[in-house]
Design a protein around this motif. Structure first.
Motif, PDB file in Angstrom:
ATOM      1  N   SER A  33      33.669  29.328  74.736  1.00 50.98           N
ATOM      2  CA  SER A  33      32.719  29.181  73.634  1.00 50.98           C
ATOM      3  C   SER A  33      32.473  27.704  73.313  1.00 50.98           C
ATOM      4  O   SER A  33      31.359  27.321  72.937  1.00 50.98           O
ATOM      5  N   GLU A  34      33.487  26.875  73.480  1.00 44.07           N
ATOM      6  CA  GLU A  34      33.316  25.440  73.233  1.00 44.07           C
ATOM      7  C   GLU A  34      32.441  24.796  74.304  1.00 44.07           C
ATOM      8  O   GLU A  34      31.622  23.919  74.017  1.00 44.07           O
ATOM      9  N   LEU A  35      32.606  25.234  75.535  1.00 46.69           N
ATOM     10  CA  LEU A  35      31.742  24.726  76.609  1.00 46.69           C
ATOM     11  C   LEU A  35      30.295  25.131  76.359  1.00 46.69           C
ATOM     12  O   LEU A  35      29.372  24.330  76.549  1.00 46.69           O
ATOM     13  N   LEU A  36      30.112  26.369  75.930  1.00 48.15           N
ATOM     14  CA  LEU A  36      28.754  26.815  75.611  1.00 48.15           C
ATOM     15  C   LEU A  36      28.180  26.036  74.432  1.00 48.15           C
ATOM     16  O   LEU A  36      26.986  25.749  74.391  1.00 48.15           O
ATOM     17  N   SER A  48      28.638  27.368  63.243  1.00 48.79           N
ATOM     18  CA  SER A  48      28.631  26.164  64.066  1.00 48.79           C
ATOM     19  C   SER A  48      28.162  26.509  65.481  1.00 48.79           C
ATOM     20  O   SER A  48      28.018  27.693  65.841  1.00 48.79           O
ATOM     21  N   ALA A  49      27.960  25.486  66.292  1.00 46.43           N
ATOM     22  CA  ALA A  49      27.556  25.713  67.682  1.00 46.43           C
ATOM     23  C   ALA A  49      28.639  26.478  68.435  1.00 46.43           C
ATOM     24  O   ALA A  49      28.344  27.324  69.275  1.00 46.43           O
ATOM     25  N   ARG A  50      29.919  26.191  68.109  1.00 41.25           N
ATOM     26  CA  ARG A  50      31.007  26.906  68.778  1.00 41.25           C
ATOM     27  C   ARG A  50      30.994  28.384  68.414  1.00 41.25           C
ATOM     28  O   ARG A  50      31.174  29.259  69.278  1.00 41.25           O
ATOM     29  N   GLU A  51      30.785  28.674  67.135  1.00 45.80           N
ATOM     30  CA  GLU A  51      30.719  30.076  66.699  1.00 45.80           C
ATOM     31  C   GLU A  51      29.516  30.771  67.313  1.00 45.80           C
ATOM     32  O   GLU A  51      29.582  31.963  67.651  1.00 45.80           O
ATOM     33  N   LEU A  52      28.437  30.034  67.469  1.00 42.56           N
ATOM     34  CA  LEU A  52      27.261  30.598  68.123  1.00 42.56           C
ATOM     35  C   LEU A  52      27.574  30.891  69.588  1.00 42.56           C
ATOM     36  O   LEU A  52      27.124  31.897  70.137  1.00 42.56           O
ATOM     37  N   GLY A  53      28.382  30.021  70.202  1.00 45.57           N
ATOM     38  CA  GLY A  53      28.828  30.268  71.572  1.00 45.57           C
ATOM     39  C   GLY A  53      29.629  31.553  71.669  1.00 45.57           C
ATOM     40  O   GLY A  53      29.512  32.306  72.636  1.00 45.57           O
ATOM     41  N   GLU A  55      29.232  34.140  69.735  1.00 44.97           N
ATOM     42  CA  GLU A  55      28.265  35.225  69.612  1.00 44.97           C
ATOM     43  C   GLU A  55      27.583  35.501  70.957  1.00 44.97           C
ATOM     44  O   GLU A  55      27.342  36.655  71.326  1.00 44.97           O
ATOM     45  N   VAL A  56      27.276  34.429  71.679  1.00 44.78           N
ATOM     46  CA  VAL A  56      26.666  34.580  73.015  1.00 44.78           C
ATOM     47  C   VAL A  56      27.619  35.352  73.926  1.00 44.78           C
ATOM     48  O   VAL A  56      27.213  36.270  74.645  1.00 44.78           O
ATOM     49  N   LEU A  57      28.902  34.995  73.898  1.00 46.14           N
ATOM     50  CA  LEU A  57      29.887  35.660  74.754  1.00 46.14           C
ATOM     51  C   LEU A  57      30.034  37.141  74.395  1.00 46.14           C
ATOM     52  O   LEU A  57      30.262  37.979  75.269  1.00 46.14           O
ATOM     53  N   LYS A  58      29.910  37.458  73.113  1.00 41.11           N
ATOM     54  CA  LYS A  58      29.985  38.867  72.695  1.00 41.11           C
ATOM     55  C   LYS A  58      28.842  39.663  73.324  1.00 41.11           C
ATOM     56  O   LYS A  58      29.026  40.784  73.804  1.00 41.11           O
ATOM     57  N   GLU A  59      27.640  39.076  73.291  1.00 45.49           N
ATOM     58  CA  GLU A  59      26.474  39.763  73.840  1.00 45.49           C
ATOM     59  C   GLU A  59      26.532  39.854  75.361  1.00 45.49           C
ATOM     60  O   GLU A  59      26.217  40.882  75.947  1.00 45.49           O
ATOM     61  N   THR A  60      26.916  38.761  76.010  1.00 47.53           N
ATOM     62  CA  THR A  60      26.968  38.773  77.481  1.00 47.53           C
ATOM     63  C   THR A  60      28.105  39.647  77.985  1.00 47.53           C
ATOM     64  O   THR A  60      28.082  40.095  79.133  1.00 47.53           O
ATOM     65  N   GLY A  61      29.096  39.916  77.126  1.00 50.84           N
ATOM     66  CA  GLY A  61      30.215  40.768  77.515  1.00 50.84           C
ATOM     67  C   GLY A  61      29.801  42.177  77.891  1.00 50.84           C
ATOM     68  O   GLY A  61      30.520  42.878  78.607  1.00 50.84           O
ATOM     69  N   ARG A  62      28.628  42.590  77.441  1.00 48.34           N
ATOM     70  CA  ARG A  62      28.129  43.926  77.805  1.00 48.34           C
ATOM     71  C   ARG A  62      27.621  43.966  79.239  1.00 48.34           C
ATOM     72  O   ARG A  62      27.366  45.019  79.794  1.00 48.34           O
ATOM     73  N   TYR A  63      27.451  42.780  79.840  1.00 47.29           N
ATOM     74  CA  TYR A  63      26.902  42.700  81.195  1.00 47.29           C
ATOM     75  C   TYR A  63      27.921  42.213  82.221  1.00 47.29           C
ATOM     76  O   TYR A  63      27.658  42.238  83.418  1.00 47.29           O
ATOM     77  N   GLY A  64      29.074  41.785  81.777  1.00 47.56           N
ATOM     78  CA  GLY A  64      30.099  41.297  82.690  1.00 47.56           C
ATOM     79  C   GLY A  64      31.186  40.589  81.910  1.00 47.56           C
ATOM     80  O   GLY A  64      31.002  40.197  80.760  1.00 47.56           O
TER      81      GLY A  64
END
Length: 234
Positions: A33-36, A48-53, A55-64
């Motif tokens: 998440s920090e890299l994102l 923050s940007a890290r927390e947003l990262g 959130e992205v990982l939560k959504e992408t987790g449905r695909y892999g």
């Protein structure tokens, strides 16, 4: 002692800045998440940007698993995440594509058509994310140099059509001395079906009669592969 700067969120909590952590400890010390967050750059008033990262990982987790889902998730799905607009979504998808190309470039340096694992490594990132079966025909000269590569069939999530006639028409056109087949199993399990075995043996038998050998048929799974050559099925 290295110092890491912190940011003060709207809710009063302190969050370390991924940029500063990167500088102090290196990229390997950062979470996904920090890299994102470094790619995303800015967050929202609520996170923050890290927390947003995260959130992205939560959504992408449905695909892999983990970051792998970033390659599979559609652009429109990323854009639905609050705080991820069109520009940020495109950046994230571009990052996923760059990672895939980097993996393939690295594998290319070890590519040898006499070694099934090196071939599987090279085509792994390209094929394992596909949602339907794709069959690739590789055509090689007598020195085992790649002459041409052709996508000869696409199918459904669990089947594709493979015609021996089409295989050898393409082989003749390219004046190939040898051929190799690759296809993916979208479910992730590379074990061949009975149909895979039957058609592969048929193609290999035809090749012997016309002096164009089938070197191997490699099935790509999720970070795994099956080689007919290694398994002595051809």
């Amino acid at each position: 002692m290295k110092l890491v700067k912190y940011e003060n969120n709207d809710n009063g909590t302190m969050q370390n800045l991924p940029y500063e952590k990167f500088i102090s400890y290196g990229a390997e010390a950062l979470t996904d998440s920090e890299l994102l967050a470094i790619i995303i750059r800015t967050g929202t008033p609520e996170m923050s940007a890290r927390e947003l990262g995260e959130e992205v990982l939560k959504e992408t987790g449905r695909y892999g698993n983990g970051l792998l889902g970033l390659y599979q998730i559609p652009l429109c799905e990323l854009m639905r995440i609050k705080g991820i607009g069109r520009v940020k979504a495109i950046k994230l998808k571009a990052l996923a594509e760059l990672c895939t190309r980097m993996s393939q470039t690295k594998a290319k340096n070890r590519l040898a058509f006499t070694e099934p694992q090196s071939v599987a490594d090279y085509y792994m990132e390209r094929l394992r994310h596909e949602k339907v079966e794709h069959i690739l025909l590789l055509m090689l000269d007598s020195g085992l140099h790649l002459l041409e590569e052709e996508l000869i069939s696409t199918g459904t999530a669990n089947a594709s059509l493979l015609s021996p006639r089409e295989v050898y028409i393409s082989a003749f056109k390219s004046q190939a001395a040898h051929i190799m087949l690759l296809h993916n199993h979208p479910g992730g399990n590379p074990v061949p079906s009975s149909n895979d075995i039957e058609i592969t043996k048929k193609i290999a038998a035809i090749g012997k009669t016309i002096d164009i050998s089938l070197l191997d048929h490699i099935i790509i799974g999720d970070n795994s592969y099956f080689s007919f050559k290694e398994s002595k099925l051809i």
